[in-house]
Write a protein that holds these residues in place. Structure first.
Motif, PDB file in Angstrom:
ATOM      1  N   GLY A 107      68.757  13.416  54.725  1.00  0.00           N
ATOM      2  CA  GLY A 107      68.423  14.830  54.652  1.00  0.00           C
ATOM      3  C   GLY A 107      66.956  15.085  54.941  1.00  0.00           C
ATOM      4  N   ALA A 108      66.620  16.322  55.131  1.00  0.00           N
ATOM      5  CA  ALA A 108      65.237  16.709  55.383  1.00  0.00           C
ATOM      6  C   ALA A 108      64.991  18.092  54.793  1.00  0.00           C
ATOM      7  CB  ALA A 108      64.959  16.728  56.880  1.00  0.00           C
ATOM      8  N   PHE A 109      63.741  18.345  54.481  1.00  0.00           N
ATOM      9  CA  PHE A 109      63.340  19.660  54.004  1.00  0.00           C
ATOM     10  C   PHE A 109      62.448  20.292  55.059  1.00  0.00           C
ATOM     11  CE2 PHE A 109      64.285  17.695  49.938  1.00  0.00           C
ATOM     12  CZ  PHE A 109      64.968  18.708  49.295  1.00  0.00           C
ATOM     13  N   LEU A 110      62.643  21.562  55.285  1.00  0.00           N
ATOM     14  CA  LEU A 110      61.806  22.339  56.188  1.00  0.00           C
ATOM     15  C   LEU A 110      61.245  23.486  55.367  1.00  0.00           C
ATOM     16  CD1 LEU A 110      60.783  23.137  59.025  1.00  0.00           C
ATOM     17  CD2 LEU A 110      62.903  24.422  59.286  1.00  0.00           C
ATOM     18  N   ALA A 111      59.932  23.540  55.271  1.00  0.00           N
ATOM     19  CA  ALA A 111      59.294  24.597  54.493  1.00  0.00           C
ATOM     20  C   ALA A 111      58.620  25.583  55.435  1.00  0.00           C
ATOM     21  CB  ALA A 111      58.255  23.997  53.548  1.00  0.00           C
ATOM     22  N   ILE A 112      58.948  26.842  55.275  1.00  0.00           N
ATOM     23  CA  ILE A 112      58.321  27.907  56.049  1.00  0.00           C
ATOM     24  C   ILE A 112      57.642  28.825  55.041  1.00  0.00           C
ATOM     25  CG2 ILE A 112      58.705  29.840  57.607  1.00  0.00           C
ATOM     26  CD1 ILE A 112      61.216  28.360  58.586  1.00  0.00           C
ATOM     27  N   THR A 113      56.345  28.965  55.180  1.00  0.00           N
ATOM     28  CA  THR A 113      55.598  29.781  54.218  1.00  0.00           C
ATOM     29  C   THR A 113      54.819  30.864  54.946  1.00  0.00           C
ATOM     30  OG1 THR A 113      53.716  28.269  54.315  1.00  0.00           O
ATOM     31  CG2 THR A 113      55.342  27.875  52.580  1.00  0.00           C
ATOM     32  N   PHE A 126      60.811  34.881  57.202  1.00  0.00           N
ATOM     33  CA  PHE A 126      62.238  35.066  56.983  1.00  0.00           C
ATOM     34  C   PHE A 126      63.014  34.926  58.292  1.00  0.00           C
ATOM     35  CE2 PHE A 126      65.892  38.018  56.873  1.00  0.00           C
ATOM     36  CZ  PHE A 126      66.654  37.348  55.935  1.00  0.00           C
ATOM     37  N   ILE A 127      62.487  35.506  59.385  1.00  0.00           N
ATOM     38  CA  ILE A 127      63.141  35.399  60.695  1.00  0.00           C
ATOM     39  C   ILE A 127      63.207  33.936  61.130  1.00  0.00           C
ATOM     40  CG2 ILE A 127      62.841  35.909  63.155  1.00  0.00           C
ATOM     41  CD1 ILE A 127      61.695  38.671  62.229  1.00  0.00           C
ATOM     42  N   LEU A 128      62.119  33.210  60.968  1.00  0.00           N
ATOM     43  CA  LEU A 128      62.112  31.782  61.316  1.00  0.00           C
ATOM     44  C   LEU A 128      63.119  30.995  60.480  1.00  0.00           C
ATOM     45  CD1 LEU A 128      58.334  30.950  61.810  1.00  0.00           C
ATOM     46  CD2 LEU A 128      60.134  30.964  63.536  1.00  0.00           C
ATOM     47  N   LEU A 129      63.173  31.299  59.199  1.00  0.00           N
ATOM     48  CA  LEU A 129      64.119  30.621  58.317  1.00  0.00           C
ATOM     49  C   LEU A 129      65.552  30.844  58.790  1.00  0.00           C
ATOM     50  CD1 LEU A 129      64.651  29.024  55.695  1.00  0.00           C
ATOM     51  CD2 LEU A 129      64.710  31.222  54.512  1.00  0.00           C
ATOM     52  N   ARG A 130      65.873  32.081  59.122  1.00  0.00           N
ATOM     53  CA  ARG A 130      67.224  32.394  59.620  1.00  0.00           C
ATOM     54  C   ARG A 130      67.509  31.695  60.940  1.00  0.00           C
ATOM     55  NH1 ARG A 130      70.410  36.687  57.644  1.00  0.00           N
ATOM     56  NH2 ARG A 130      71.260  36.832  59.749  1.00  0.00           N
ATOM     57  N   LEU A 131      66.538  31.634  61.840  1.00  0.00           N
ATOM     58  CA  LEU A 131      66.727  30.961  63.131  1.00  0.00           C
ATOM     59  C   LEU A 131      67.020  29.473  62.933  1.00  0.00           C
ATOM     60  CD1 LEU A 131      63.935  32.631  65.295  1.00  0.00           C
ATOM     61  CD2 LEU A 131      66.394  32.841  65.625  1.00  0.00           C
ATOM     62  N   TYR A 132      66.216  28.825  62.116  1.00  0.00           N
ATOM     63  CA  TYR A 132      66.442  27.402  61.861  1.00  0.00           C
ATOM     64  C   TYR A 132      67.776  27.166  61.168  1.00  0.00           C
ATOM     65  CZ  TYR A 132      61.864  25.781  63.372  1.00  0.00           C
ATOM     66  OH  TYR A 132      60.774  25.452  64.115  1.00  0.00           O
ATOM     67  N   HIS A 133      68.113  28.030  60.227  1.00  0.00           N
ATOM     68  CA  HIS A 133      69.384  27.882  59.515  1.00  0.00           C
ATOM     69  C   HIS A 133      70.559  28.035  60.469  1.00  0.00           C
ATOM     70  CE1 HIS A 133      72.794  29.290  57.011  1.00  0.00           C
ATOM     71  NE2 HIS A 133      72.406  28.258  56.283  1.00  0.00           N
ATOM     72  N   ARG A 134      70.524  29.047  61.318  1.00  0.00           N
ATOM     73  CA  ARG A 134      71.613  29.254  62.285  1.00  0.00           C
ATOM     74  C   ARG A 134      71.715  28.092  63.265  1.00  0.00           C
ATOM     75  NH1 ARG A 134      71.025  35.665  63.694  1.00  0.00           N
ATOM     76  NH2 ARG A 134      71.865  36.424  61.714  1.00  0.00           N
ATOM     77  N   TRP A 135      70.551  27.586  63.714  1.00  0.00           N
ATOM     78  CA  TRP A 135      70.568  26.451  64.636  1.00  0.00           C
ATOM     79  C   TRP A 135      71.256  25.259  63.961  1.00  0.00           C
ATOM     80  CZ3 TRP A 135      69.085  21.425  64.647  1.00  0.00           C
ATOM     81  CH2 TRP A 135      69.112  20.776  65.876  1.00  0.00           C
ATOM     82  N   ALA A 136      70.888  24.983  62.730  1.00  0.00           N
ATOM     83  CA  ALA A 136      71.475  23.843  62.022  1.00  0.00           C
ATOM     84  C   ALA A 136      72.980  24.006  61.862  1.00  0.00           C
ATOM     85  CB  ALA A 136      70.812  23.667  60.653  1.00  0.00           C
ATOM     86  N   VAL A 137      73.422  25.173  61.465  1.00  0.00           N
ATOM     87  CA  VAL A 137      74.850  25.433  61.288  1.00  0.00           C
ATOM     88  C   VAL A 137      75.589  25.335  62.623  1.00  0.00           C
ATOM     89  CG1 VAL A 137      76.537  27.201  60.648  1.00  0.00           C
ATOM     90  CG2 VAL A 137      74.560  26.787  59.183  1.00  0.00           C
TER      91      VAL A 137
END
Length: 155
Positions: A107-113, A126-137
């Motif tokens: 596993g890995a953690f990705l922190a966006i602050t 928040f937009i970056l978090l959603r983009l990375y989450h969608r890419w992963a899914v």
């Protein structure tokens, strides 16, 4: 570079693992059986992916052979669609091959602050978090977003 698709090797390894798990003492060590079951699952997924890509390639070959014999205008878009699909399959295989080392399964953690910038920075984070989450899914990775209380939760 190691071969990505070697159906014979995949089939032999799956058969060997199936024989291993059929032994009564195999289930005594939970760590080993978990690892071997994960390996079987991964090998079966690779085998299915190979078969899917192979069928698409065979469809392309058949369409091209028919195009050589007759000028059927409906075959060309079908062949182009299949070629695009095969290209996407191969790109997926390439990414999986790049992530095939033992530590890549961890596993890995990705922190966006958003440190400075107020609401705009928080919105961008928040937009970056959603983009990375969608890419992963979309790439079949398990993703679990953990949001700071100051950022809007994912929906």
């Amino acid at each position: 570079m190691k071969a990505v698709f070697n159906l014979r090797e995949l089939s032999v390894r799956i058969k060997d693992l199936d024989q291993l798990i059929s032994q009564p003492t195999f289930w005594d060590n939970s760590v080993i059986f978990y690892q071997k079951l994960q390996e079987i699952e991964s090998l079966n997924a690779k085998k299915k992916q190979y078969q899917r890509s192979h069928f698409i390639l065979e469809d392309i070959k058949a369409a091209l052979e028919l195009l050589e014999l007759s000028a059927d205008q409906e075959l060309l878009p079908e062949a182009q669609t299949n070629l695009t699909q095969l290209q996407q399959e191969l790109e997926t295989v390439e990414i999986q091959q790049l992530l095939s080392y033992p530590h890549d399964q961890k596993g890995a953690f990705l922190a966006i602050t958003a440190k400075v910038g107020g609401i705009d920075a928080q919105d961008w984070a928040f937009i970056l978090l959603r983009l990375y989450h969608r890419w992963a899914v979309n790439h079949n990775h398990k993703a679990k977003p953990i949001c700071n209380s100051q950022i809007k939760p994912l929906q």
